[in-house]
Design a protein around this motif. Structure first.
Motif, PDB file in Angstrom:
ATOM      1  N   PHE A 247      21.862  30.777  21.544  1.00 48.57           N
ATOM      2  CA  PHE A 247      21.496  32.175  21.301  1.00 48.57           C
ATOM      3  C   PHE A 247      20.571  32.292  20.096  1.00 48.57           C
ATOM      4  O   PHE A 247      20.725  31.587  19.091  1.00 48.57           O
ATOM      5  CB  PHE A 247      22.738  33.032  21.083  1.00 48.57           C
ATOM      6  N   LEU A 248      19.637  33.216  20.197  1.00 46.88           N
ATOM      7  CA  LEU A 248      18.673  33.434  19.124  1.00 46.88           C
ATOM      8  C   LEU A 248      19.237  34.320  18.025  1.00 46.88           C
ATOM      9  O   LEU A 248      18.717  34.314  16.901  1.00 46.88           O
ATOM     10  CB  LEU A 248      17.397  34.083  19.699  1.00 46.88           C
ATOM     11  N   ARG A 249      20.280  35.098  18.333  1.00 44.25           N
ATOM     12  CA  ARG A 249      20.853  36.004  17.342  1.00 44.25           C
ATOM     13  C   ARG A 249      22.296  36.328  17.744  1.00 44.25           C
ATOM     14  O   ARG A 249      22.665  36.147  18.914  1.00 44.25           O
ATOM     15  CB  ARG A 249      20.030  37.290  17.243  1.00 44.25           C
ATOM     16  N   PRO A 250      23.101  36.825  16.820  1.00 44.34           N
ATOM     17  CA  PRO A 250      24.474  37.215  17.162  1.00 44.34           C
ATOM     18  C   PRO A 250      24.473  38.321  18.219  1.00 44.34           C
ATOM     19  O   PRO A 250      23.561  39.153  18.275  1.00 44.34           O
ATOM     20  CB  PRO A 250      25.039  37.720  15.835  1.00 44.34           C
ATOM     21  N   THR A 251      25.504  38.353  19.044  1.00 44.45           N
ATOM     22  CA  THR A 251      25.536  39.367  20.101  1.00 44.45           C
ATOM     23  C   THR A 251      26.941  39.512  20.664  1.00 44.45           C
ATOM     24  O   THR A 251      27.814  38.677  20.418  1.00 44.45           O
ATOM     25  CB  THR A 251      24.564  38.987  21.246  1.00 44.45           C
ATOM     26  N   ARG A 252      27.140  40.568  21.414  1.00 45.63           N
ATOM     27  CA  ARG A 252      28.349  40.716  22.226  1.00 45.63           C
ATOM     28  C   ARG A 252      28.005  40.253  23.632  1.00 45.63           C
ATOM     29  O   ARG A 252      26.951  40.588  24.162  1.00 45.63           O
ATOM     30  CB  ARG A 252      28.840  42.163  22.239  1.00 45.63           C
ATOM     31  N   ILE A 253      28.905  39.493  24.235  1.00 46.36           N
ATOM     32  CA  ILE A 253      28.681  38.913  25.557  1.00 46.36           C
ATOM     33  C   ILE A 253      29.646  39.551  26.544  1.00 46.36           C
ATOM     34  O   ILE A 253      30.856  39.589  26.302  1.00 46.36           O
ATOM     35  CB  ILE A 253      28.915  37.387  25.526  1.00 46.36           C
ATOM     36  N   LEU A 254      29.112  40.078  27.634  1.00 41.63           N
ATOM     37  CA  LEU A 254      29.961  40.615  28.690  1.00 41.63           C
ATOM     38  C   LEU A 254      30.182  39.546  29.750  1.00 41.63           C
ATOM     39  O   LEU A 254      29.224  39.041  30.348  1.00 41.63           O
ATOM     40  CB  LEU A 254      29.313  41.841  29.342  1.00 41.63           C
ATOM     41  N   VAL A 255      31.429  39.194  29.992  1.00 41.66           N
ATOM     42  CA  VAL A 255      31.781  38.181  30.985  1.00 41.66           C
ATOM     43  C   VAL A 255      32.195  38.876  32.277  1.00 41.66           C
ATOM     44  O   VAL A 255      33.088  39.731  32.275  1.00 41.66           O
ATOM     45  CB  VAL A 255      32.932  37.283  30.489  1.00 41.66           C
TER      46      VAL A 255
END
Length: 444
Positions: free
Chosen positions: A22-30
């Motif tokens: 990942f290029l930056r922090p994020t929230r991931i929806l699974v």
């Protein structure tokens, strides 16, 4: 030589490598259906984040209830309970309304991604991840090969609806490894009975692969596809002009490249866009077009709703003036006209969009751009014209060219070519994925 990592370790390590991309922090929806692949993905990502990346990432989960079986609602609630047990927020999205009598799997797929994208917006997630495995990839490749030689497999990153990237971090893992991982965590799963129904193409292909495991061997390589797309984009940049989103102009010198596979891909993509189609022409259409261009005799032919107008000055592509319908659009609403233009009605009253017809202002604009009068006249017949309820032209409407080939699903390995086509039709580039992908590596 070090021994191969046990399956459970390989699953978590794959999740860790994915997070590192990942290029930056994020929230991931699974996307979690309750099957082994998606449950394994959720659990592995959760463990990987807790172990190494608790400040950079967070998870949310979504289950799409297609409402096709009586048990589906209870199964979705079971997934919700599992997510609660590992402190991952979860949302159930239900596919309501009438279901089509045919093509149910394709319709369910479209509904699934639409509902997942809506859930991603609600969770403010930076991407969606799905549990597709190497087993799914092999099935997909063989299915597409049986329809058309040289077809591609699934991309590790796909942009949906120009708004959210769908990532597939487990394409390198097989289902057996994921199930072994779940077994070490005492986590169970359920299998959708449709996965054993031979009515569906994927189930038949799965059986074929079980009987002949090498059936799809050597079929496709994602890196080669990305490089082909980059070369096709080069052809488009150097050789193609698009006028008002209506006419594609190609110099005759391009005939020297007619046997080049990358140029053929670029040309077929343009044909799909001009014709308002979501797929490139079928094989028999491609053969007809190739024969027409090979002959190199000035004239016209129609294929895939697209006119091929070959002249001494070049090849011109434009929409044939048949099958053009009228779109009625309420105030504040948006829709697609003829598969070629996205229309937004900024007025408070309804408007209609129809073909301009002969002698309209678009014809004069195309002539002023230097196009042959015959090309301008025929192409303008299929230009969009906006009318208010009383028949007068209105200005409070935006019309943007639609690229049906990529606007719903854009595989990451085709992004360079898609961006070049978008630019030719006056559109902004597609948003890049949130991770390092094949193209970011090529651009370094």
């Amino acid at each position: 030589m070090a021994a191969e990592a046990p399956a459970p370790t390989a699953v978590v390590e794959t999740a860790k490598r994915f997070l590192a991309s990942f290029l930056r922090p994020t929230r991931i929806l699974v996307a979690v259906s309750g099957g082994s692949d998606s449950k394994g993905l959720l659990l592995a990502l959760n463990e990987a984040i807790e172990a190494a990346e608790p400040k950079r990432f967070s998870l949310a989960a979504c289950t799409v209830d297609h409402a096709l079986r009586p048990e589906s609602a209870e199964e979705a609630r079971g997934v919700a309970s599992f997510c609660a047990s590992i402190d991952v927020p979860h949302l159930i999205m239900r596919w309501d309304g009438a279901k089509p009598p045919t093509g149910i799997q394709a319709a369910a797929r479209e509904a699934r991604y639409r509902l997942l994208a809506d859930a991603a917006e609600r969770f403010e997630a930076g991407c969606i991840v799905t549990g597709h495995t190497s087993d799914d990839q092999r099935e997909t490749i063989l299915m597409r090969m049986q329809r058309a030689p040289g077809a591609s497999g699934m991309a590790s990153a796909t942009l949906y609806d120009r708004r959210v990237w769908v990532l597939r971090p487990f394409l390198s893992l097989d289902r057996a490894s994921i199930r072994a991982f779940l077994a070490t965590r005492d986590v169970t799963w359920f299998d959708d009975p449709s996965n054993a129904n031979p009515t569906f193409e994927r189930v038949r292909v799965r059986t074929e692969l079980a009987q002949s495991p090498r059936a799809e061997e050597g079929a496709w390589d994602a890196g080669a596809r990305a490089r082909s797309s980059a070369r096709a984009a080069g052809f488009l940049t150097r050789q193609v002009r698009v006028h008002a989103g209506l006419v594609v102009e190609i110099p005759l010198a391009l005939a020297d490249h007619r046997d080049n596979v990358d140029w053929q891909r670029a040309l077929l993509a343009l044909v799909a866009v001009v014709g308002g189609r979501a797929h490139i022409p079928a094989a028999d259409t491609v053969k007809r077009v190739a024969a027409f261009l090979q002959e190199a005799t000035p004239g016209r032919m129609t294929a895939g709703r697209c006119v091929f107008d070959l002249r001494a000055s070049g090849l011109y592509l434009y929409r044939e003036a048949r099958g053009l319908t009228t779109l009625t659009l309420a105030g504040g609403k948006a829709a697609t006209w003829d598969g070629r233009f996205h229309v937004h009605n900024g007025a408070s009253t309804p408007i209609s969009v129809a073909a301009e017809g002969r002698g309209g202002p678009q014809q004069q604009r195309l002539i002023a751009a230097g196009l042959p009068p015959g090309v301008a006249g025929r192409a303008s017949l299929s230009a969009p014209k906006v009318l208010s309820g009383n028949g007068e032209s209105v200005a409070s409407v935006t019309i943007e060219p639609r690229i049906g080939l990529y606007d719903t699903f854009l595989p990451g390995f085709d992004r360079i070519m898609a961006d070049r086509i978008a630019g030719l039709f006056g559109r902004e580039p597609y948003p890049p994925p949130p991770v390092h992908d094949l193209l970011t590596e090529m651009e370094r």
